[in-house]
Scaffold this motif. Structure first.
Motif, mmCIF file in Angstrom:
data_model
loop_
_atom_site.group_PDB
_atom_site.id
_atom_site.type_symbol
_atom_site.label_atom_id
_atom_site.label_comp_id
_atom_site.label_asym_id
_atom_site.label_seq_id
_atom_site.Cartn_x
_atom_site.Cartn_y
_atom_site.Cartn_z
ATOM 1 N N MET A 1 -33.525 14.641 -2.254
ATOM 2 C CA MET A 1 -32.360 14.402 -1.391
ATOM 3 C C MET A 1 -32.799 13.969 0.016
ATOM 4 N N THR A 2 -33.817 14.672 0.564
ATOM 5 C CA THR A 2 -34.273 14.343 1.917
ATOM 6 C C THR A 2 -34.841 12.935 1.976
ATOM 7 N N ALA A 3 -35.614 12.571 0.939
ATOM 8 C CA ALA A 3 -36.188 11.225 0.895
ATOM 9 C C ALA A 3 -35.096 10.168 0.793
ATOM 10 N N TYR A 4 -34.066 10.467 0.009
ATOM 11 C CA TYR A 4 -32.964 9.511 -0.154
ATOM 12 C C TYR A 4 -32.218 9.322 1.166
ATOM 13 N N ILE A 5 -31.929 10.427 1.864
ATOM 14 C CA ILE A 5 -31.208 10.335 3.141
ATOM 15 C C ILE A 5 -32.041 9.569 4.167
ATOM 16 N N THR A 6 -33.353 9.854 4.199
ATOM 17 C CA THR A 6 -34.232 9.145 5.136
ATOM 18 C C THR A 6 -34.237 7.649 4.857
ATOM 19 N N ARG A 7 -34.331 7.303 3.574
ATOM 20 C CA ARG A 7 -34.320 5.882 3.195
ATOM 21 C C ARG A 7 -33.011 5.208 3.581
#
Length: 319
Positions: A1-7
């Motif tokens: 989730m964190t990686a997706y939001i950052t992207r």
């Protein structure tokens, strides 16, 4: 989730930079000079000494190279300074604080109304497919999608404002000052802005509901003898909402776009009308600031919509 939001945040930042660059340079490609318009409001341009004109250019930062102007504008925005309006002679932040609540009041009301009525209408049309209710709702959605907002506004003014004299035809009053007058004033603008949303959401909801009701788990629920209301609300509705929520997220941008026409037709002092007058006055600073804020709002809402998919459908995973 964190990686997706950052992207997604990185993608949103890139989109925001592209939008600001386009607006910044396109405004400066328009013929005319905003300072000439500014001076013509209060003085005779022929009698204006060239030194004073150069002083004004320096005051508003228009004497610098265009890339320096863009860089200074971006730096000032991140410091909370949107600049000073050339046309209105006021701080742009103050102008937007006065106008944005008006647009948000009308826009959010129309967005909620369009979502609720559209979802209910589409659900009823799908449940009663091919019957009288479906035959009434479906043609109305075609009309709602195709009818021009400004033309609908003129029709409403003529019918309910001039002929029947039921509603005020222009102006805006804060609901904090006079709730009843404010409600009467926004009825027609909200109807104009929500017409497309109701129609589009109803069509999307009908299509999604028909697709979901053909799934095996819905047939299993029918075979267990569950009631129609329980099957629709507990099993079919939630999974049908995903494409509608996507459409409503896109509708945020449509609301701001429609507010330009609606606020002009009904003489509402919102951000849409401010944007129109600033474009005609070639007030670079105001147009850039409003476009920037709207772009941020639209990108933020689209991110929230994407994140909401996981709640509506637990099978969705963010990589």
């Amino acid at each position: 989730m964190t990686a997706y939001i950052t992207r997604r945040l990185i993608q949103s930042l890139i989109v925001l930079i592209i939008v600001t660059l386009l607006v910044f340079f396109v405004m400066r490609l328009l013929p005319g000079d905003p300072l000439i318009i500014y001076i013509a409001q209060s003085a005779d341009i022929q009698a204006m000494p060239p030194e004073m004109l150069e002083q004004l250019r320096h005051q508003f930062g228009l004497d610098k190279p265009i890339m320096i102007q863009y860089a200074n504008w971006v730096v000032n925005i991140f410091q909370g300074d949107f600049g000073t309006s050339i046309y209105y002679k006021e701080k742009v932040g103050k102008l937007m604080l006065e106008r944005f609540p008006v647009t948000l009041h009308i826009g959010l009301t129309s967005l909620v109304l369009g979502g609720v009525i559209g979802i209910l209408a589409g659900m009823l049309a799908a449940i009663r497919r091919g019957k009288m209710l479906d035959r009434i709702i479906t043609p109305l959605t075609y009309i709602g999608i195709t009818i021009p907002v400004f033309w609908l506004g003129i029709l409403l003014i003529y019918m309910f404002g001039l002929k029947l004299n039921w509603l005020p035809i222009s102006g805006y009053t804060s609901p904090m000052k006079d709730f009843w007058l404010s409600t009467r004033q926004i009825i027609m603008p909200v109807l104009c802005l929500s017409a497309f949303g109701v129609a589009a959401n109803a069509r999307q909801m009908r299509s999604a509901m028909l697709e979901v009701t053909r799934q095996d788990y819905i047939r299993t629920a029918w075979a267990k003898g569950l009631s129609e209301r329980l099957i629709i609300i507990r099993h079919a509705l939630k999974n049908s909402l995903i494409p509608v929520i996507t459409l409503m997220g896109i509708g945020v941008g449509t609301v701001f776009g429609g507010s330009v026409l609606v606020e002009t037709v009904f003489a509402i002092p919102g951000v849409g009308r401010l944007l129109v007058s600033s474009i005609f006055g070639q007030d670079y600073v105001v147009v850039q600031a409003i476009t920037f804020v709207i772009a941020v709002i639209v990108l933020f809402v689209n991110l929230l919509v994407d994140l909401s998919y996981g709640w509506f459908d637990p099978r969705i995973r963010y990589g």
